[in-house]
Design a protein around this motif. Structure first.
Motif, PDB file in Angstrom:
ATOM      1  N   MET A 238       0.828  -1.207   0.000  1.00 32.18           N
ATOM      2  CA  MET A 238       0.000   0.000   0.000  1.00 32.18           C
ATOM      3  C   MET A 238       0.867   1.264   0.000  1.00 32.18           C
ATOM      4  SD  MET A 238      -2.761   1.299   2.846  1.00 32.18           S
ATOM      5  CE  MET A 238      -3.486  -0.309   2.969  1.00 32.18           C
TER       6      MET A 238
ATOM      7  N   TYR B 118      -2.960   1.946   7.683  1.00 33.69           N
ATOM      8  CA  TYR B 118      -3.685   0.678   7.502  1.00 33.69           C
ATOM      9  C   TYR B 118      -5.029   0.731   8.229  1.00 33.69           C
ATOM     10  CZ  TYR B 118      -4.731  -4.285   7.256  1.00 33.69           C
ATOM     11  OH  TYR B 118      -5.352  -5.488   7.005  1.00 33.69           O
TER      12      TYR B 118
ATOM     13  N   TYR C  47      -7.456   2.401   6.040  1.00 33.42           N
ATOM     14  CA  TYR C  47      -7.829   1.466   4.970  1.00 33.42           C
ATOM     15  C   TYR C  47      -8.938   0.521   5.439  1.00 33.42           C
ATOM     16  CZ  TYR C  47      -7.049  -2.683   1.939  1.00 33.42           C
ATOM     17  OH  TYR C  47      -7.190  -3.760   1.105  1.00 33.42           O
TER      18      TYR C  47
ATOM     19  N   VAL D  81      -4.813   5.932   0.531  1.00 32.81           N
ATOM     20  CA  VAL D  81      -5.654   4.855   1.045  1.00 32.81           C
ATOM     21  C   VAL D  81      -6.859   4.633   0.130  1.00 32.81           C
ATOM     22  CG1 VAL D  81      -7.090   4.100   2.973  1.00 32.81           C
ATOM     23  CG2 VAL D  81      -4.893   5.185   3.417  1.00 32.81           C
TER      24      VAL D  81
ATOM     25  N   ALA E 198      -5.864   2.501  -2.599  1.00 34.82           N
ATOM     26  CA  ALA E 198      -5.701   1.112  -2.152  1.00 34.82           C
ATOM     27  C   ALA E 198      -7.054   0.411  -2.033  1.00 34.82           C
ATOM     28  CB  ALA E 198      -4.963   1.076  -0.815  1.00 34.82           C
TER      29      ALA E 198
ATOM     30  N   LYS F  48      -8.266  -0.365  -5.538  1.00 32.33           N
ATOM     31  CA  LYS F  48      -7.517  -1.504  -6.080  1.00 32.33           C
ATOM     32  C   LYS F  48      -8.007  -2.817  -5.465  1.00 32.33           C
ATOM     33  CE  LYS F  48      -2.850  -3.327  -6.725  1.00 32.33           C
ATOM     34  NZ  LYS F  48      -1.397  -3.121  -6.469  1.00 32.33           N
ATOM     35  N   THR F  49      -8.295  -2.786  -4.169  1.00 34.69           N
ATOM     36  CA  THR F  49      -8.822  -3.985  -3.496  1.00 34.69           C
ATOM     37  C   THR F  49     -10.141  -4.414  -4.121  1.00 34.69           C
ATOM     38  OG1 THR F  49      -7.753  -3.406  -1.399  1.00 34.69           O
ATOM     39  CG2 THR F  49      -9.629  -4.911  -1.288  1.00 34.69           C
TER      40      THR F  49
ATOM     41  N   SER G 235      -4.815  -5.313   1.079  1.00 32.64           N
ATOM     42  CA  SER G 235      -3.480  -4.801   0.784  1.00 32.64           C
ATOM     43  C   SER G 235      -2.660  -4.707   2.060  1.00 32.64           C
ATOM     44  CB  SER G 235      -3.577  -3.410   0.144  1.00 32.64           C
ATOM     45  OG  SER G 235      -4.196  -3.479  -1.117  1.00 32.64           O
TER      46      SER G 235
ATOM     47  N   LYS H  55       4.582  -2.570   0.898  1.00 31.54           N
ATOM     48  CA  LYS H  55       4.634  -3.316  -0.356  1.00 31.54           C
ATOM     49  C   LYS H  55       5.767  -4.333  -0.358  1.00 31.54           C
ATOM     50  CE  LYS H  55       2.744   0.384  -3.295  1.00 31.54           C
ATOM     51  NZ  LYS H  55       3.024   1.287  -4.431  1.00 31.54           N
TER      52      LYS H  55
END
Length: 322
Positions: free
Chosen positions: A1, A41, A44, A180, A183, A186-187, A202, A206
């Protein structure tokens, strides 16, 4: 991420706070850095948890409509497409997401937080996108997934009430929202109907070396302060270093540590990254100043054999924790 640039920014902000605070405990400063990184996180997970709450509100609205004194045919036989959205179900089955939500004690039923969900649901219900989705006649995972992405992009991430709630929750989250949000999207985009309910989240970093990179960059910038100051002073003979913008000095110290102690990162990448960061966190003149000064210092360090770039090693030499 997290990209390396975002890690650099977080480390820069942690260094700035550490240098201008009364606390000079290195371990505590590092813990503050890691706290700010881990909050990314948490944001997220918080944003992903919004979907389940939207589903809950939809179900509650349907059940409440059935209890009306004079319910309509639509009240008694509602369109259940949103509630049965397959992508909703997959997120709800994700064991890691459920575990993280419980661990972080994320909930949307406080007055302020629930007002966000209520507004999102109200705007969603009155939208053309909602009407098209509910009446499309299609029943596919791909359509369900794309509708979740639409909900997030149009009704969640740019919601002003949400921004206020996030700001109240954490001072870090305003700066983190863009990365975020990408991310989360993308998830959602990579979700597959064949997922078992545990895939798809994620990770914060990374690469497995990124966490160590952040800690070492923070520690070495502090531990090598005198050495770094000497390198800068040698190239600013007509300047009083104390009069330079403090943000510029911190950014240049970080760049020097990266050039000297991290052999796998090209010097050109280091210079470009810190110039970009200076555009947002320093003075209008900082870009040119940092570029020119770092170029001089790096040239001298290369001549002296103090910059050696090769391999994938995280750093050239370690400094014991103090």
């Amino acid at each position: 991420m997290l990209s390396r640039r975002h890690i650099r920014i977080k480390t820069f902000l942690a260094l700035y706070a550490y240098i201008f605070s009364n606390n000079k405990e290195l371990d505590k400063g590092e813990k503050e850095l890691m706290f700010s990184l881990n909050k990314v996180y948490e944001l997220y997970v918080t944003l992903l948890s919004v979907f389940n709450e939207i589903k809950n509100v939809s179900e509650e609205k349907i059940e409440n409509a059935k209890t009306k004194l004079r319910p309509t045919e639509d009240d008694l036989n509602p369109n259940m497409k949103l509630v049965h959205n397959k992508a909703f179900a997959l997120l709800n089955q994700n064991s890691q997401l459920k575990k993280d939500i419980d661990k972080m004690k994320i909930q949307w039923r406080s007055e302020a937080a629930f007002s966000v969900i209520s507004q999102v649901f109200k705007e969603l219900r009155s939208s053309e996108e909602y009407r098209e989705y509910m009446n499309s006649g299609e029943d596919s995972f791909e359509e369900d997934k794309q509708f979740l992405i639409t909900i997030f992009k149009k009704f969640v991430v740019n919601n002003e009430l949400l921004h206020e709630v996030l700001e109240d929750n954490s001072i870090f989250w305003n700066d983190d929202l863009d990365i975020v949000a990408m991310a989360v999207i993308k998830t959602l985009e990579t979700m597959s109907e064949s997922d078992s309910g545990i895939e798809g989240l994620s990770p914060l970093f990374k690469d497995e070396t990124d966490e160590e990179y952040a800690k070492l960059l923070f520690r070495h910038t502090i531990q090598k302060e005198e050495e770094l100051e000497d390198l800068i002073t040698a190239q600013t003979k007509n300047w009083d270093v104390d009069r330079l913008a403090k943000t510029d000095v911190i950014l240049m110290r970080m760049a020097l540590i990266e050039a000297i102690d991290f052999p796998s990162i090209p010097v050109k990448v280091t210079i470009n990254e810190y110039i970009e960061i200076s555009k947002f966190y320093s003075t209008p003149k900082s870009k040119g100043f940092i570029n020119g000064l770092l170029d001089k210092i790096f040239t001298k360090l290369k001549e002296d054999g103090k910059i050696n770039k090769s391999g994938r090693g995280l750093m050239n030499k370690s400094i014991p924790k103090q």
